[in-house]
Design an enzyme around this catalytic site. Sequence first.
Site, PDB file in Angstrom:
ATOM      1  N   PHE A  76       0.820  -1.233   0.000  1.00  0.00           N
ATOM      2  CA  PHE A  76       0.000   0.000   0.000  1.00  0.00           C
ATOM      3  C   PHE A  76       0.841   1.264   0.000  1.00  0.00           C
ATOM      4  O   PHE A  76       0.420   2.297   0.514  1.00  0.00           O
ATOM      5  CB  PHE A  76      -0.961   0.045   1.214  1.00  0.00           C
ATOM      6  CG  PHE A  76      -1.685  -1.239   1.460  1.00  0.00           C
ATOM      7  CD1 PHE A  76      -2.471  -1.804   0.454  1.00  0.00           C
ATOM      8  CD2 PHE A  76      -1.584  -1.903   2.677  1.00  0.00           C
ATOM      9  CE1 PHE A  76      -3.136  -2.999   0.670  1.00  0.00           C
ATOM     10  CE2 PHE A  76      -2.250  -3.085   2.888  1.00  0.00           C
ATOM     11  CZ  PHE A  76      -3.031  -3.644   1.882  1.00  0.00           C
ATOM     12  N   ARG A  77       2.049   1.181  -0.524  1.00  0.00           N
ATOM     13  CA  ARG A  77       2.972   2.335  -0.527  1.00  0.00           C
ATOM     14  C   ARG A  77       3.298   2.848   0.873  1.00  0.00           C
ATOM     15  O   ARG A  77       3.658   4.006   1.056  1.00  0.00           O
ATOM     16  CB  ARG A  77       2.428   3.480  -1.393  1.00  0.00           C
ATOM     17  CG  ARG A  77       2.273   3.060  -2.832  1.00  0.00           C
ATOM     18  CD  ARG A  77       2.141   4.205  -3.771  1.00  0.00           C
ATOM     19  NE  ARG A  77       1.972   3.691  -5.119  1.00  0.00           N
ATOM     20  CZ  ARG A  77       2.951   3.549  -5.987  1.00  0.00           C
ATOM     21  NH1 ARG A  77       4.167   3.897  -5.668  1.00  0.00           N
ATOM     22  NH2 ARG A  77       2.726   3.063  -7.194  1.00  0.00           N
ATOM     23  N   LEU A  78       3.133   1.973   1.844  1.00  0.00           N
ATOM     24  CA  LEU A  78       3.516   2.369   3.214  1.00  0.00           C
ATOM     25  C   LEU A  78       4.968   1.947   3.416  1.00  0.00           C
ATOM     26  O   LEU A  78       5.298   1.144   4.295  1.00  0.00           O
ATOM     27  CB  LEU A  78       2.582   1.709   4.232  1.00  0.00           C
ATOM     28  CG  LEU A  78       1.117   2.130   4.094  1.00  0.00           C
ATOM     29  CD1 LEU A  78       0.220   1.332   5.052  1.00  0.00           C
ATOM     30  CD2 LEU A  78       0.962   3.624   4.379  1.00  0.00           C
ATOM     31  N   HIS A  79       5.824   2.460   2.518  1.00  0.00           N
ATOM     32  CA  HIS A  79       7.213   2.014   2.505  1.00  0.00           C
ATOM     33  C   HIS A  79       7.923   2.431   3.784  1.00  0.00           C
ATOM     34  O   HIS A  79       7.549   3.399   4.435  1.00  0.00           O
ATOM     35  CB  HIS A  79       7.934   2.599   1.282  1.00  0.00           C
ATOM     36  CG  HIS A  79       7.193   2.368   0.019  1.00  0.00           C
ATOM     37  ND1 HIS A  79       6.713   1.131  -0.346  1.00  0.00           N
ATOM     38  CD2 HIS A  79       6.828   3.216  -0.974  1.00  0.00           C
ATOM     39  CE1 HIS A  79       6.085   1.227  -1.505  1.00  0.00           C
ATOM     40  NE2 HIS A  79       6.132   2.487  -1.905  1.00  0.00           N
TER      41      HIS A  79
END
Length: 194
Positions: free
Chosen positions: A172-175
């Site tokens: 979820f692009r919660l890098h």
Amino acid sequence: MTRRNNPLPRFQRLLSRAKKTGLREPAAMILATADPQGRPSVRTVLLKEVDARGFAFYTNLRSRKGRELAANPRAALCFYWEPLEAQVIVEGGVKPISRREADAYWATRPRESQIAAWSSLQSKPLSRRTLLLARFARYARRFAGRPVPRPPDWAGLRVVPDRIEFWRRRPFRLHERQLYVRQGSRWKVRRLYP
Ligand SMILES: Cc1cc2nc3c(=O)[nH]c(=O)nc-3n(C[C@H](O)[C@H](O)[C@H](O)COP(=O)(O)O)c2cc1C
């Protein structure tokens, strides 16, 4: 330096994992430099050694990067290992590698690469490729039957890191980003929003 907050072992572990992925050049890194006016330039070079002293690479000092680093001895490095979904960015000052160390590394290079280094008029315009091949043949004759000496402009440089950022892809692009900043002999680490 406390081991807990030292980014170096973490980098070395990632690099050894990258070397097992089948990537052709796992030690390739993008090297950014800037001229005294602040105009940036980038290119790929190979990391040859990394230890507490920094990130070592070899190049021709007459190249654009060599000239820019002579005038402005700071650099940034970027590694991206697609199979590991990981990026590492390093920033720091740049110091020359000792002649003795450069000689030792030069001696491990294949003879053809050594002759090629002599053949190149680093970054000068080349009107025809045959001119380069003719220079290669000339230097092969010149050094026939003896070791090829290290050209005077062929040298090693080391980026002495003061910032190292690890980036890891997460769903979820919660890098994840973790930034290590050197403070004297210690490192301070903090997370950054992606
Ligand atoms: C995978 C790869 C590895 C390279 N490794 C080096 C290297 O270790 N040293 C080097 O001087 N150039 C290396 N090069 C060539 C540089 O990217 C660049 O073309 C050359 O050094 C001239 O750069 P400059 O004019 O920006 O200084 C490599 C290129 C590639 C694609």
